[in-house]
Design a protein around this motif. Structure first.
Motif, PDB file in Angstrom:
ATOM      1  N   SER A   1      -3.905  16.009  -6.559  1.00 51.72           N
ATOM      2  CA  SER A   1      -3.786  15.332  -7.843  1.00 51.72           C
ATOM      3  C   SER A   1      -3.688  13.823  -7.670  1.00 51.72           C
ATOM      4  O   SER A   1      -4.233  13.055  -8.476  1.00 51.72           O
ATOM      5  CB  SER A   1      -2.561  15.854  -8.596  1.00 51.72           C
ATOM      6  N   ALA A   2      -3.000  13.397  -6.610  1.00 51.65           N
ATOM      7  CA  ALA A   2      -2.831  11.963  -6.354  1.00 51.65           C
ATOM      8  C   ALA A   2      -4.036  11.348  -5.662  1.00 51.65           C
ATOM      9  O   ALA A   2      -4.138  10.117  -5.572  1.00 51.65           O
ATOM     10  CB  ALA A   2      -1.583  11.738  -5.500  1.00 51.65           C
ATOM     11  N   GLY A   3      -4.941  12.198  -5.143  1.00 48.25           N
ATOM     12  CA  GLY A   3      -6.095  11.695  -4.413  1.00 48.25           C
ATOM     13  C   GLY A   3      -5.729  11.145  -3.051  1.00 48.25           C
ATOM     14  O   GLY A   3      -6.336  10.187  -2.566  1.00 48.25           O
ATOM     15  N   LEU A   4      -4.727  11.777  -2.419  1.00 47.57           N
ATOM     16  CA  LEU A   4      -4.234  11.294  -1.129  1.00 47.57           C
ATOM     17  C   LEU A   4      -4.212  12.418  -0.102  1.00 47.57           C
ATOM     18  O   LEU A   4      -4.085  13.591  -0.439  1.00 47.57           O
ATOM     19  CB  LEU A   4      -2.810  10.739  -1.279  1.00 47.57           C
ATOM     20  N   ASN A   5      -4.301  12.041   1.156  1.00 50.94           N
ATOM     21  CA  ASN A   5      -4.167  12.974   2.260  1.00 50.94           C
ATOM     22  C   ASN A   5      -2.707  13.407   2.391  1.00 50.94           C
ATOM     23  O   ASN A   5      -1.790  12.656   2.054  1.00 50.94           O
ATOM     24  CB  ASN A   5      -4.623  12.283   3.557  1.00 50.94           C
ATOM     25  N   LYS A   6      -2.494  14.633   2.908  1.00 52.76           N
ATOM     26  CA  LYS A   6      -1.133  15.146   3.039  1.00 52.76           C
ATOM     27  C   LYS A   6      -0.241  14.246   3.879  1.00 52.76           C
ATOM     28  O   LYS A   6       0.966  14.165   3.643  1.00 52.76           O
ATOM     29  CB  LYS A   6      -1.145  16.549   3.664  1.00 52.76           C
ATOM     30  N   ARG A   7      -0.811  13.568   4.846  1.00 52.87           N
ATOM     31  CA  ARG A   7       0.035  12.740   5.712  1.00 52.87           C
ATOM     32  C   ARG A   7       0.705  11.626   4.929  1.00 52.87           C
ATOM     33  O   ARG A   7       1.784  11.163   5.288  1.00 52.87           O
ATOM     34  CB  ARG A   7      -0.763  12.172   6.879  1.00 52.87           C
ATOM     35  N   TYR A   8       0.079  11.220   3.831  1.00 55.66           N
ATOM     36  CA  TYR A   8       0.679  10.172   3.024  1.00 55.66           C
ATOM     37  C   TYR A   8       1.853  10.697   2.207  1.00 55.66           C
ATOM     38  O   TYR A   8       2.745   9.929   1.823  1.00 55.66           O
ATOM     39  CB  TYR A   8      -0.362   9.530   2.113  1.00 55.66           C
TER      40      TYR A   8
ATOM     41  N   ARG B   1       0.834  -1.209   0.000  1.00 53.72           N
ATOM     42  CA  ARG B   1       0.000   0.000   0.000  1.00 53.72           C
ATOM     43  C   ARG B   1       0.867   1.256   0.000  1.00 53.72           C
ATOM     44  O   ARG B   1       0.565   2.234  -0.694  1.00 53.72           O
ATOM     45  CB  ARG B   1      -0.947  -0.005   1.203  1.00 53.72           C
ATOM     46  N   GLU B   2       1.954   1.228   0.770  1.00 57.18           N
ATOM     47  CA  GLU B   2       2.863   2.373   0.796  1.00 57.18           C
ATOM     48  C   GLU B   2       3.508   2.581  -0.574  1.00 57.18           C
ATOM     49  O   GLU B   2       3.643   3.719  -1.047  1.00 57.18           O
ATOM     50  CB  GLU B   2       3.933   2.171   1.863  1.00 57.18           C
ATOM     51  N   ALA B   3       3.908   1.487  -1.205  1.00 54.23           N
ATOM     52  CA  ALA B   3       4.517   1.588  -2.533  1.00 54.23           C
ATOM     53  C   ALA B   3       3.516   2.127  -3.547  1.00 54.23           C
ATOM     54  O   ALA B   3       3.874   2.939  -4.417  1.00 54.23           O
ATOM     55  CB  ALA B   3       5.045   0.226  -2.977  1.00 54.23           C
ATOM     56  N   ALA B   4       2.266   1.712  -3.442  1.00 59.68           N
ATOM     57  CA  ALA B   4       1.237   2.191  -4.368  1.00 59.68           C
ATOM     58  C   ALA B   4       0.990   3.689  -4.163  1.00 59.68           C
ATOM     59  O   ALA B   4       0.832   4.437  -5.137  1.00 59.68           O
ATOM     60  CB  ALA B   4      -0.051   1.409  -4.174  1.00 59.68           C
ATOM     61  N   ARG B   5       0.958   4.125  -2.905  1.00 56.77           N
ATOM     62  CA  ARG B   5       0.767   5.554  -2.642  1.00 56.77           C
ATOM     63  C   ARG B   5       1.957   6.366  -3.150  1.00 56.77           C
ATOM     64  O   ARG B   5       1.794   7.455  -3.720  1.00 56.77           O
ATOM     65  CB  ARG B   5       0.543   5.796  -1.147  1.00 56.77           C
ATOM     66  N   ARG B   6       3.155   5.835  -2.958  1.00 61.26           N
ATOM     67  CA  ARG B   6       4.349   6.534  -3.443  1.00 61.26           C
ATOM     68  C   ARG B   6       4.309   6.666  -4.968  1.00 61.26           C
ATOM     69  O   ARG B   6       4.643   7.720  -5.520  1.00 61.26           O
ATOM     70  CB  ARG B   6       5.608   5.782  -3.012  1.00 61.26           C
ATOM     71  N   ALA B   7       3.902   5.604  -5.640  1.00 64.63           N
ATOM     72  CA  ALA B   7       3.809   5.641  -7.102  1.00 64.63           C
ATOM     73  C   ALA B   7       2.790   6.689  -7.552  1.00 64.63           C
ATOM     74  O   ALA B   7       3.003   7.389  -8.557  1.00 64.63           O
ATOM     75  CB  ALA B   7       3.440   4.269  -7.640  1.00 64.63           C
ATOM     76  N   LYS B   8       1.674   6.810  -6.825  1.00 61.60           N
ATOM     77  CA  LYS B   8       0.677   7.824  -7.163  1.00 61.60           C
ATOM     78  C   LYS B   8       1.252   9.234  -6.992  1.00 61.60           C
ATOM     79  O   LYS B   8       0.985  10.124  -7.804  1.00 61.60           O
ATOM     80  CB  LYS B   8      -0.559   7.670  -6.277  1.00 61.60           C
ATOM     81  N   LEU B   9       2.043   9.426  -5.953  1.00 56.85           N
ATOM     82  CA  LEU B   9       2.643  10.737  -5.722  1.00 56.85           C
ATOM     83  C   LEU B   9       3.673  11.074  -6.794  1.00 56.85           C
ATOM     84  O   LEU B   9       3.764  12.222  -7.247  1.00 56.85           O
ATOM     85  CB  LEU B   9       3.280  10.785  -4.332  1.00 56.85           C
ATOM     86  N   VAL B  10       4.451  10.092  -7.208  1.00 57.62           N
ATOM     87  CA  VAL B  10       5.421  10.326  -8.280  1.00 57.62           C
ATOM     88  C   VAL B  10       4.699  10.679  -9.576  1.00 57.62           C
ATOM     89  O   VAL B  10       5.080  11.619 -10.285  1.00 57.62           O
ATOM     90  CB  VAL B  10       6.334   9.103  -8.471  1.00 57.62           C
ATOM     91  N   ALA B  11       3.632   9.945  -9.887  1.00 57.79           N
ATOM     92  CA  ALA B  11       2.854  10.255 -11.091  1.00 57.79           C
ATOM     93  C   ALA B  11       2.251  11.649 -11.004  1.00 57.79           C
ATOM     94  O   ALA B  11       2.246  12.405 -11.990  1.00 57.79           O
ATOM     95  CB  ALA B  11       1.758   9.208 -11.285  1.00 57.79           C
TER      96      ALA B  11
END
Length: 203
Positions: A48-55, A16-26
């Protein structure tokens, strides 16, 4: 005591962490490529990544850290493009390199903006990352060029000079071409390059 990391919905915490990181890079690629690194914000990246800032801070300590990750991703893709060609003579090697660079830049305008413009002058750390990637590609190009000229013997300093010259020329050609809205047409530009280089190098 070892922490037990239980899967959630079939995915481990690491996945899950790797998937969130990939979304942030994209999201970094799309944001830095569209509005520029200096105009980007953590909040905008996360939106843009659809994630909370804490992620964001789960993976990156700062926007510059994200830029470095984005740049590594961009350069890996560019490297595959510029080194995909072969060539049995020096002119073909150089044409293949520039052709790969221009084709990649036109097909990937956001990534191209990151590589050609947004990483420049950010910090000493990013400048060194930029130079290290350029040296790596230059070394590979010099090896390919030398392989087409068996009688060519180069000292390490000469190899570095030739690699830097080829990569620097390729970068400037790409920058001018992108800023000129991809004109002249790629094949026309490559033919011009081949004519000039062919008059200077053995075939």
């Amino acid at each position: 005591m070892t922490e037990t990391r239980r899967p959630y919905a079939g995915e481990s915490r690491e996945d899950r962490e790797a998937a969130r990181r990939a979304k942030l890079v994209a999201a970094g690629i799309s944001t830095f490529g569209a509005v520029g690194y200096r105009e980007a914000t953590v909040g905008g990246i996360c939106a843009s990544a659809g994630l909370n800032k804490r992620y964001f801070y789960e993976s990156f300590g700062s926007l510059e850290d994200l830029l470095c990750a984005v740049y590594a991703d961009v350069v890996a893709d560019l490297r595959r493009a510029v080194l995909a060609g072969g060539g049995v003579d020096p002119v073909a090697v150089l044409r293949g390199f520039v052709d790969g660079f221009l084709g990649w830049a036109q097909a990937n305008p956001l990534q191209a903006r990151v590589h050609l413009f947004e990483v420049l002058g950010v910090s000493a750390r990013v400048d060194e990352l930029y130079r290290s990637h350029a040296r790596s590609v230059g070394d590979e190009l010099c090896d390919r060029l030398a392989a087409t000229i068996p009688e060519l013997e180069l000292a390490p300093g000469q190899r570095r000079f030739i690699g830097d010259a080829m990569v620097g020329a390729g970068l400037q050609i790409a920058v001018d071409w992108v800023l000129s809205d991809y004109q002249p047409p790629r094949e026309e530009l490559l033919d011009q390059l081949e004519g000039v280089v062919g008059s200077l190098l053995p075939t």
